[in-house]
Design a protein around this motif. Structure first.
Motif, PDB file in Angstrom:
ATOM      1  N   GLY A   1      80.080 -25.918 -32.208  1.00  0.00           N
ATOM      2  CA  GLY A   1      81.450 -25.402 -32.184  1.00  0.00           C
ATOM      3  C   GLY A   1      82.379 -26.156 -33.121  1.00  0.00           C
ATOM      4  O   GLY A   1      83.007 -25.555 -34.001  1.00  0.00           O
ATOM      5  N   PRO A   2      82.499 -27.487 -32.961  1.00  0.00           N
ATOM      6  CA  PRO A   2      83.345 -28.232 -33.891  1.00  0.00           C
ATOM      7  C   PRO A   2      82.877 -28.142 -35.345  1.00  0.00           C
ATOM      8  O   PRO A   2      83.702 -28.109 -36.265  1.00  0.00           O
ATOM      9  CB  PRO A   2      83.238 -29.677 -33.375  1.00  0.00           C
ATOM     10  CG  PRO A   2      82.931 -29.540 -31.926  1.00  0.00           C
ATOM     11  CD  PRO A   2      82.048 -28.329 -31.835  1.00  0.00           C
ATOM     12  N   LEU A   3      81.558 -28.112 -35.562  1.00  0.00           N
ATOM     13  CA  LEU A   3      81.064 -27.961 -36.933  1.00  0.00           C
ATOM     14  C   LEU A   3      81.500 -26.629 -37.526  1.00  0.00           C
ATOM     15  O   LEU A   3      81.833 -26.554 -38.708  1.00  0.00           O
ATOM     16  CB  LEU A   3      79.537 -28.084 -36.969  1.00  0.00           C
ATOM     17  CG  LEU A   3      78.953 -29.482 -36.749  1.00  0.00           C
ATOM     18  CD1 LEU A   3      77.432 -29.435 -36.777  1.00  0.00           C
ATOM     19  CD2 LEU A   3      79.464 -30.460 -37.801  1.00  0.00           C
ATOM     20  N   ALA A   4      81.496 -25.574 -36.708  1.00  0.00           N
ATOM     21  CA  ALA A   4      81.936 -24.266 -37.194  1.00  0.00           C
ATOM     22  C   ALA A   4      83.429 -24.283 -37.521  1.00  0.00           C
ATOM     23  O   ALA A   4      83.870 -23.682 -38.505  1.00  0.00           O
ATOM     24  CB  ALA A   4      81.636 -23.191 -36.152  1.00  0.00           C
ATOM     25  N   ASP A   5      84.221 -24.971 -36.692  1.00  0.00           N
ATOM     26  CA  ASP A   5      85.654 -25.085 -36.979  1.00  0.00           C
ATOM     27  C   ASP A   5      85.893 -25.806 -38.302  1.00  0.00           C
ATOM     28  O   ASP A   5      86.859 -25.528 -39.005  1.00  0.00           O
ATOM     29  CB  ASP A   5      86.362 -25.845 -35.846  1.00  0.00           C
ATOM     30  CG  ASP A   5      86.452 -25.034 -34.558  1.00  0.00           C
ATOM     31  OD1 ASP A   5      86.519 -23.797 -34.644  1.00  0.00           O
ATOM     32  OD2 ASP A   5      86.453 -25.650 -33.471  1.00  0.00           O
ATOM     33  N   ARG A   6      84.999 -26.735 -38.641  1.00  0.00           N
ATOM     34  CA  ARG A   6      85.177 -27.547 -39.852  1.00  0.00           C
ATOM     35  C   ARG A   6      84.509 -26.929 -41.070  1.00  0.00           C
ATOM     36  O   ARG A   6      85.093 -26.880 -42.155  1.00  0.00           O
ATOM     37  CB  ARG A   6      84.619 -28.955 -39.608  1.00  0.00           C
ATOM     38  CG  ARG A   6      84.737 -29.882 -40.821  1.00  0.00           C
ATOM     39  CD  ARG A   6      84.294 -31.289 -40.481  1.00  0.00           C
ATOM     40  NE  ARG A   6      85.126 -31.884 -39.429  1.00  0.00           N
ATOM     41  CZ  ARG A   6      84.951 -33.120 -38.959  1.00  0.00           C
ATOM     42  NH1 ARG A   6      83.969 -33.875 -39.435  1.00  0.00           N
ATOM     43  NH2 ARG A   6      85.742 -33.593 -38.020  1.00  0.00           N
ATOM     44  N   TRP A   7      83.256 -26.464 -40.924  1.00  0.00           N
ATOM     45  CA  TRP A   7      82.469 -26.001 -42.069  1.00  0.00           C
ATOM     46  C   TRP A   7      82.404 -24.485 -42.202  1.00  0.00           C
ATOM     47  O   TRP A   7      81.977 -23.972 -43.226  1.00  0.00           O
ATOM     48  CB  TRP A   7      81.033 -26.530 -41.975  1.00  0.00           C
ATOM     49  CG  TRP A   7      80.918 -28.022 -42.102  1.00  0.00           C
ATOM     50  CD1 TRP A   7      81.871 -28.896 -42.563  1.00  0.00           C
ATOM     51  CD2 TRP A   7      79.784 -28.827 -41.771  1.00  0.00           C
ATOM     52  NE1 TRP A   7      81.403 -30.180 -42.542  1.00  0.00           N
ATOM     53  CE2 TRP A   7      80.116 -30.175 -42.063  1.00  0.00           C
ATOM     54  CE3 TRP A   7      78.518 -28.547 -41.274  1.00  0.00           C
ATOM     55  CZ2 TRP A   7      79.231 -31.221 -41.859  1.00  0.00           C
ATOM     56  CZ3 TRP A   7      77.636 -29.595 -41.071  1.00  0.00           C
ATOM     57  CH2 TRP A   7      77.991 -30.917 -41.355  1.00  0.00           C
ATOM     58  N   GLY A   8      82.766 -23.774 -41.174  1.00  0.00           N
ATOM     59  CA  GLY A   8      82.629 -22.321 -41.190  1.00  0.00           C
ATOM     60  C   GLY A   8      81.428 -21.877 -40.364  1.00  0.00           C
ATOM     61  O   GLY A   8      80.403 -22.553 -40.310  1.00  0.00           O
ATOM     62  N   SER A   9      81.581 -20.729 -39.729  1.00  0.00           N
ATOM     63  CA  SER A   9      80.557 -20.242 -38.806  1.00  0.00           C
ATOM     64  C   SER A   9      79.319 -19.706 -39.517  1.00  0.00           C
ATOM     65  O   SER A   9      78.221 -19.710 -38.951  1.00  0.00           O
ATOM     66  CB  SER A   9      81.153 -19.136 -37.923  1.00  0.00           C
ATOM     67  OG  SER A   9      82.200 -19.633 -37.129  1.00  0.00           O
ATOM     68  N   ARG A  10      79.486 -19.198 -40.747  1.00  0.00           N
ATOM     69  CA  ARG A  10      78.364 -18.551 -41.415  1.00  0.00           C
ATOM     70  C   ARG A  10      77.168 -19.486 -41.589  1.00  0.00           C
ATOM     71  O   ARG A  10      76.025 -19.129 -41.309  1.00  0.00           O
ATOM     72  CB  ARG A  10      78.808 -18.023 -42.789  1.00  0.00           C
ATOM     73  CG  ARG A  10      77.686 -17.304 -43.544  1.00  0.00           C
ATOM     74  CD  ARG A  10      78.042 -17.065 -44.997  1.00  0.00           C
ATOM     75  NE  ARG A  10      79.196 -16.192 -45.100  1.00  0.00           N
ATOM     76  CZ  ARG A  10      80.217 -16.405 -45.912  1.00  0.00           C
ATOM     77  NH1 ARG A  10      80.249 -17.481 -46.671  1.00  0.00           N
ATOM     78  NH2 ARG A  10      81.211 -15.560 -45.969  1.00  0.00           N
ATOM     79  N   ARG A  11      77.419 -20.713 -42.061  1.00  0.00           N
ATOM     80  CA  ARG A  11      76.315 -21.643 -42.306  1.00  0.00           C
ATOM     81  C   ARG A  11      75.536 -21.939 -41.034  1.00  0.00           C
ATOM     82  O   ARG A  11      74.306 -22.002 -41.034  1.00  0.00           O
ATOM     83  CB  ARG A  11      76.857 -22.947 -42.891  1.00  0.00           C
ATOM     84  CG  ARG A  11      77.516 -22.817 -44.252  1.00  0.00           C
ATOM     85  CD  ARG A  11      78.068 -24.168 -44.697  1.00  0.00           C
ATOM     86  NE  ARG A  11      78.779 -24.077 -45.963  1.00  0.00           N
ATOM     87  CZ  ARG A  11      79.409 -25.098 -46.539  1.00  0.00           C
ATOM     88  NH1 ARG A  11      79.417 -26.288 -45.950  1.00  0.00           N
ATOM     89  NH2 ARG A  11      80.029 -24.937 -47.691  1.00  0.00           N
ATOM     90  N   LEU A  12      76.271 -22.141 -39.939  1.00  0.00           N
ATOM     91  CA  LEU A  12      75.613 -22.458 -38.677  1.00  0.00           C
ATOM     92  C   LEU A  12      74.783 -21.284 -38.181  1.00  0.00           C
ATOM     93  O   LEU A  12      73.671 -21.457 -37.679  1.00  0.00           O
ATOM     94  CB  LEU A  12      76.655 -22.840 -37.635  1.00  0.00           C
ATOM     95  CG  LEU A  12      77.170 -24.284 -37.569  1.00  0.00           C
ATOM     96  CD1 LEU A  12      76.054 -25.248 -37.236  1.00  0.00           C
ATOM     97  CD2 LEU A  12      77.859 -24.700 -38.847  1.00  0.00           C
ATOM     98  N   ALA A  13      75.316 -20.063 -38.317  1.00  0.00           N
ATOM     99  CA  ALA A  13      74.607 -18.886 -37.840  1.00  0.00           C
ATOM    100  C   ALA A  13      73.322 -18.649 -38.626  1.00  0.00           C
ATOM    101  O   ALA A  13      72.275 -18.317 -38.057  1.00  0.00           O
ATOM    102  CB  ALA A  13      75.515 -17.662 -37.913  1.00  0.00           C
ATOM    103  N   ILE A  14      73.392 -18.819 -39.943  1.00  0.00           N
ATOM    104  CA  ILE A  14      72.185 -18.647 -40.768  1.00  0.00           C
ATOM    105  C   ILE A  14      71.118 -19.675 -40.389  1.00  0.00           C
ATOM    106  O   ILE A  14      69.952 -19.345 -40.192  1.00  0.00           O
ATOM    107  CB  ILE A  14      72.540 -18.766 -42.265  1.00  0.00           C
ATOM    108  CG1 ILE A  14      73.401 -17.575 -42.702  1.00  0.00           C
ATOM    109  CG2 ILE A  14      71.277 -18.847 -43.117  1.00  0.00           C
ATOM    110  CD1 ILE A  14      73.960 -17.705 -44.096  1.00  0.00           C
ATOM    111  N   ALA A  15      71.541 -20.931 -40.263  1.00  0.00           N
ATOM    112  CA  ALA A  15      70.591 -21.987 -39.889  1.00  0.00           C
ATOM    113  C   ALA A  15      69.969 -21.698 -38.524  1.00  0.00           C
ATOM    114  O   ALA A  15      68.760 -21.899 -38.315  1.00  0.00           O
ATOM    115  CB  ALA A  15      71.301 -23.336 -39.864  1.00  0.00           C
ATOM    116  N   GLY A  16      70.776 -21.177 -37.593  1.00  0.00           N
ATOM    117  CA  GLY A  16      70.261 -20.876 -36.269  1.00  0.00           C
ATOM    118  C   GLY A  16      69.197 -19.805 -36.288  1.00  0.00           C
ATOM    119  O   GLY A  16      68.157 -19.922 -35.609  1.00  0.00           O
ATOM    120  N   MET A  17      69.415 -18.747 -37.043  1.00  0.00           N
ATOM    121  CA  MET A  17      68.421 -17.671 -37.109  1.00  0.00           C
ATOM    122  C   MET A  17      67.102 -18.159 -37.701  1.00  0.00           C
ATOM    123  O   MET A  17      66.012 -17.792 -37.234  1.00  0.00           O
ATOM    124  CB  MET A  17      68.970 -16.523 -37.962  1.00  0.00           C
ATOM    125  CG  MET A  17      70.136 -15.774 -37.337  1.00  0.00           C
ATOM    126  SD  MET A  17      69.719 -14.848 -35.831  1.00  0.00           S
ATOM    127  CE  MET A  17      70.248 -16.013 -34.570  1.00  0.00           C
TER     128      MET A  17
END
Length: 411
Positions: A73-89
């Motif tokens: 959550g905090p990483l998404a607030d800082r770096w953007g949600s797209r990167r986290l979502a791609i890495a998760g998939m």
């Protein structure tokens, strides 16, 4: 020269593309996770394991994917949600592929637990957090539409997994599911964007007044939020209810098989939860915008408790289907309304981080609930005690929401 990404263009509001991307991420991520019930029998047979020890695979993954929100959550607030979502998939795909190669149950714990657990954890909170920023007036509806991907995943993925298991074997089934999740999920995650201001828009597609584009979203800091009475109440309610929330996702199929329901019909019961969940997320999310999201969240706890009471007396495929649909409706509504309630209370400045911390409550409940239900079955040969405990947990959570409503009204 103005960047063309910041120009507001006529046509469909881009927030709906963010919703579509979040929908797909959750459909594939949670859909892959919720296929686990279809694999229980195969894992028990091939590894000679008890139902409790096999159930622990899902509990570990669930603990990670809800608990990881405190980081993602905090990483998404800082770096953007797209990167986290791609890495998760990609992580989910790798985890399922690694599980297909497991030589013992411990290796399934590691592969499935880390891959699916970390993958869903990296993608879920950032994706749903992004959706909250794109809407105000229709936030409940948009949030419900996005998380209805979980319901569609629950409808489609378990029967698909059962088909692959029957035709290809459970190992190849995991491999195929992993490939689908990594390719399609990561591709759709590319559409996620954090903030409508990046496109010169306000929430709901409203125009932004001159000088507002550079303003940061308003709202409480993470520290202010977690110390508030509203957050503490939400955390305790979600913690208590989560001990029972995911028990059906692991044990409904084994329960049905124990009651002489055909395997094909037993697996379809998970799909019925998915149908109900989709209805709940889609319609109850929008209804919550009109009747009040705090009140709606209270209703979801009560509804899940009443539905679980039906499970306690269900003994054939039709009564189990009634339970599965009713439970899915209120479970889906709970998942849809909860992030919107957080946004109502604390604003958008740190919404992903606050949601991530709140979901650690769900992580602890998920770690204990499904595995404890499995071990209780191993000891007693019955699911009655864990089902009744799940009913009680949701009623207690509802009581906490009543106390909260009297103590402080939502912002």
């Amino acid at each position: 020269m103005t960047n063309d990404r910041t120009i507001s263009r006529p046509g469909m509001f881009y927030g709906w593309f963010v919703v579509a991307a979040a929908f797909t991420v959750m459909m594939l991520g949670f859909g892959s996770a919720y296929t686990f019930s279809a694999f229980v029998e195969s894992l028990q047979r091939d590894f000679g394991a008890s139902r409790g020890s096999v159930s622990l695979v899902f509990s570990l993954a669930g603990f990670l994917y809800f608990g990881l929100g405190i980081v993602s959550g905090p990483l998404a607030d800082r770096w953007g949600s797209r990167r986290l979502a791609i890495a998760g998939m990609i992580l989910i795909g790798l985890g399922l592929a690694a599980a297909s190669l497991a030589r013992n149950l411990t290796e399934v714990y590691v592969a499935y637990g880390l891959g699916v657990g970390l993958g869903v954890g990296a993608s879920y909170v950032p994706a749903i957090g992004a959706v909250q920023r794109w809407f105000v007036r229709r936030r409940g509806f948009a949030s419900g539409l996005a998380v209805s991907g979980i319901g569609i995943g629950t409808l489609v993925m378990p029967p698909l997994a059962a088909f692959f298991i029957d035709t290809l074997g459970w190992r190849t089934a995991y491999l195929v599911l992993g490939g689908l999740t990594a390719v399609i999920g990561a591709g759709m995650a590319l559409l996620i964007e954090n903030d409508p201001r990046d496109r010169g828009l306000g929430p709901d597609g409203d125009p932004v007044k001159p000088g507002v584009q550079s303003m940061t979203p308003t709202g409480a800091s993470v520290g202010e939020a977690v110390r508030s009475r509203q957050f503490i109440g939400l955390y305790i309610a979600c913690l208590i209810c989560s001990f029972g929330v995911f028990v059906p996702f692991v044990h409904l199929v084994p329960y049905a098989l124990d009651h002489d329901v055909a395997k094909s019909s037993a697996v379809l019961l998970l799909g019925v939860i998915g149908v109900g969940s989709t209805v709940g997320r889609f319609f109850l999310g929008g209804l919550a915008d009109r009747m009040g999201r705090h009140t709606s969240l209270l209703a979801m706890f009560v509804g899940m408790g009443l539905a679980l009471a039906i499970w306690a007396v269900a003994a054939n495929v039709w009564s189990l289907a009634v339970f599965a649909f009713a439970y899915g409706v209120f479970y889906g509504g709970w998942v849809a309304v909860l992030p919107a309630v957080v946004m109502d209370y604390f604003g958008g400045c740190n919404v992903s981080g606050i949601i991530g911390i709140l979901y650690t409550s769900v992580a602890f409940g998920t770690l204990i609930g499904p595995s404890a239900a499995g071990f209780a079955f191993d000891v007693s040969g019955s699911y009655m005690v864990p089902i009744l405990a799940s009913v009680a947990a949701n009623i207690v959570a509802a009581a906490i929401m009543v106390v909260m409503s009297k103590a402080a009204a939502p912002a």
